[in-house]
Scaffold this active site. Structure first.
Site, mmCIF file in Angstrom:
data_model
loop_
_atom_site.group_PDB
_atom_site.id
_atom_site.type_symbol
_atom_site.label_atom_id
_atom_site.label_comp_id
_atom_site.label_asym_id
_atom_site.label_seq_id
_atom_site.Cartn_x
_atom_site.Cartn_y
_atom_site.Cartn_z
ATOM 1 N N ASN A 155 -1.406 3.513 -3.178
ATOM 2 C CA ASN A 155 -2.664 3.455 -2.418
ATOM 3 C C ASN A 155 -3.358 4.812 -2.558
ATOM 4 O O ASN A 155 -2.937 5.787 -1.939
ATOM 5 C CB ASN A 155 -2.366 3.148 -0.944
ATOM 6 N N PRO A 156 -4.412 4.891 -3.370
ATOM 7 C CA PRO A 156 -5.041 6.197 -3.615
ATOM 8 C C PRO A 156 -5.692 6.773 -2.366
ATOM 9 O O PRO A 156 -5.988 7.962 -2.331
ATOM 10 C CB PRO A 156 -6.093 5.884 -4.692
ATOM 11 N N ASP A 215 2.916 3.615 5.773
ATOM 12 C CA ASP A 215 3.590 2.378 6.165
ATOM 13 C C ASP A 215 2.708 1.147 5.953
ATOM 14 O O ASP A 215 3.207 0.025 5.920
ATOM 15 C CB ASP A 215 4.025 2.481 7.636
#
Ligand SMILES: Nc1ncnc2c1ncn2[C@@H]1O[C@H](COP(=O)(O)OP(=O)(O)OP(=O)(O)O)[C@@H](O)[C@H]1O
Length: 486
Positions: A155-156, A215
């Site tokens: 996830n950038p 998370d």
């Protein structure tokens, strides 16, 4: 000392001395020892558990380091990559990258030496990486290094937004050293990862799925798996957590179980958990809410104070986990209470080892006499299945990965701002569980029904993901998930 599996003479190379010092190398289940054969008898020991991989190589530049010797065209090198536990000047341990270079000159030809080193290499791999065939993989899947492949999501936009850069600058080299192949997907939007995990027909071919994120992406992986028709087998696919987000409770908890120096470098200890390809069972939780009939949670469910802090501080994501501290200060200053009914099924020594019977629907009463119910004003209701819900939030000190327990905290009103501050401050040491105004119980299920009077300014949070306030119930799914952990 454990039994020796293999031993041989190699030349241990230090610095740019590619001829090396003649040494006896012994491999056992637990360690690789390199002992100089000369008068010094200097001995080095490498823990097999710290080794992530090894490569066979030849000296690329025959002139380099060998100026005073005849050109060596027959030697083959075994380069071992390991991350040993070291101490820095303040004496706190940390994981340090090291290599050991061993030159093999046992045979007169390059090809024979190559074969010999390749045997050492495969022996080492059989010790350092799991050879497990997970139930989600077909029995005919060949278990070779080529067949061990990870699906990695990055996830950038996680946390401070450097996850992709970190992948390229650090994580990739770990995977190379560990000889692990992978497919990489950089997520572009919310739900992207979940959709792929849910729909991919290729998923069973992967050894595991890894999230380089907070998370949030892990939540998408577990829920993507849960939404699949073949969940009964695909829940066995190991999931890996490499922390890059502003909330990294699972990665922190895994390091805690292994007593690893997470705080010094969260990435190293977490990548080690993944590249060894060893996995363990973990508890999951089945969630029903009014609007979402079936969700999976792997971390936490919260409502009230701590959920509000989590969501209201999201716009501070760029400052990483410090956002929780800033958010907490703001929320304590304007402390709110919430009316609700909370019911829970306490653990009475009978922790379920198998799946418990489904809970009745949310609009039906809980008939079992063992349920405990409280109605009133609450400051906070929070639950977790792992010890850490954030890097410094030691929420459930006694929690174990697969204990079959949801740890539930209930803080009833009235409590003062001072008491709430004390609660939040003591959470980094886990001593909040002893505060007299805190109820902290091990349960196997709970149900929370917020009062209709509770407005939209409060949030329900499942694994850090925001839901509007609504009725919710949770029940443990003992050992239904798998996580990469060495
Ligand atoms: N390219 C993207 N752009 C924006 N959001 C994304 C992208 N990819 C994934 N997401 C979403 O970002 C959310 C947060 O992700 P992640 O947990 O990795 O970061 P985080 O900084 O720790 O955030 P949080 O604390 O909310 O969990 C996830 O719910 C995920 O769906």
């Amino acid at each position: 000392m454990s039994d020796i599996i293999q031993e041989d003479i190699f030349y241990y190379c230090e610095e740019k001395n590619f001829r090396g010092i003649e040494s006896k190398v012994c491999l056992s289940q637990l360690s690789l020892t390199i002992t100089e054969t000369g008068s010094g008898n200097k001995k080095r020991t490498i823990n097999v558990d710290d080794v992530i991989g090894c490569l066979c190589m030849r000296n690329q530049d025959p002139n380099e380091g060998q100026r005073n010797h005849e050109q060596d065209t027959v030697s083959v090198f075994l380069c071992i990559y390991f991350y040993s536990l070291s101490k820095n000047f303040k004496k706190s341990p940390y994981r340090k990258r090291e290599t050991a270079l061993l030159r093999c000159h046992k045979y007169p030809s390059f090809v024979e030496n190559c074969d010999h080193v390749a045997k050492w290499q495969s022996m080492l791999y059989s010790l350092i990486q799991s050879k497990e065939l997970y139930p989600h993989m077909s029995a005919t899947t060949p278990n070779t290094s080529e067949s061990r492949r990870l699906l990695i999501f990055v996830n950038p936009n996680s946390g401070p937004g450097v996850a992709l850069k970190t992948f390229n600058t650090r994580i990739r080299s770990f995977l190379g050293e560990a000889n692990i192949s992978y497919d990489l997907i950089v997520t572009t939007h919310v739900g992207h990862c979940q959709k792929i995990v849910q729909d991919s027909t290729d998923l069973p071919k992967y050894t595991g799925i890894v999230a380089v994120s907070g998370d949030g992406l892990l939540y998408e992986i577990f829920n993507g798996l849960f939404a699949r028709e073949d969940w009964a087998t695909m829940c066995e696919i190991p999931v890996g957590a490499i922390p890059q987000g502003s909330g990294n409770g699972l990665a922190r908890s895994l390091a805690h179980f292994n007593d690893e120096p997470y705080l010094y470098d969260p990435l190293v200890v977490s990548v080690l958990n993944v590249v060894k390809l060893k996995s363990r069972e973990m508890d999951l939780c089945l969630i029903n809410t009014t609007n979402f009939p079936k969700l999976i949670s792997f971390l936490s469910v919260g409502w009230g104070l701590m959920a509000d802090i989590d969501i209201e501080s999201e716009r501070l994501r760029m400052i990483g986990e410090a956002r929780f501290t800033v958010g907490a200060l703001a929320r304590v200053m304007r402390l709110r209470t919430y009316k609700a009914t909370i019911s829970y099924l306490p653990v009475d020594g009978n922790v379920p080892s198998e799946q418990m019977a489904p809970l009745p629907p949310l609009d039906e009463p809980l008939s079992d006499q063992r349920w405990v119910t409280e109605t009133g004003e609450f400051v906070c209701i929070y639950s977790s299945m792992v010890p850490f819900i954030g890097t410094d939030l030691f929420f459930a000190p006694k929690s174990v990965l697969n204990d079959g327990i949801i740890w539930l905290m209930i803080v009833k009103a009235p409590v003062s701002k001072f008491q709430v501050t004390q609660l939040l401050l003591s959470m980094d040491k886990g001593t909040h569980v002893q505060l007299p105004w805190v109820t902290f119980v091990p349960v196997t299920a709970f149900r929370l029904i917020p009062d209709k009077s509770v407005g939209p300014q409060s949030y329900l949070v499942v694994d850090g993901e925001k839901l509007d306030t609504q009725a919710i119930q949770a029940q443990i799914l003992p050992r239904k998930g798998r996580i990469f952990m060495r």
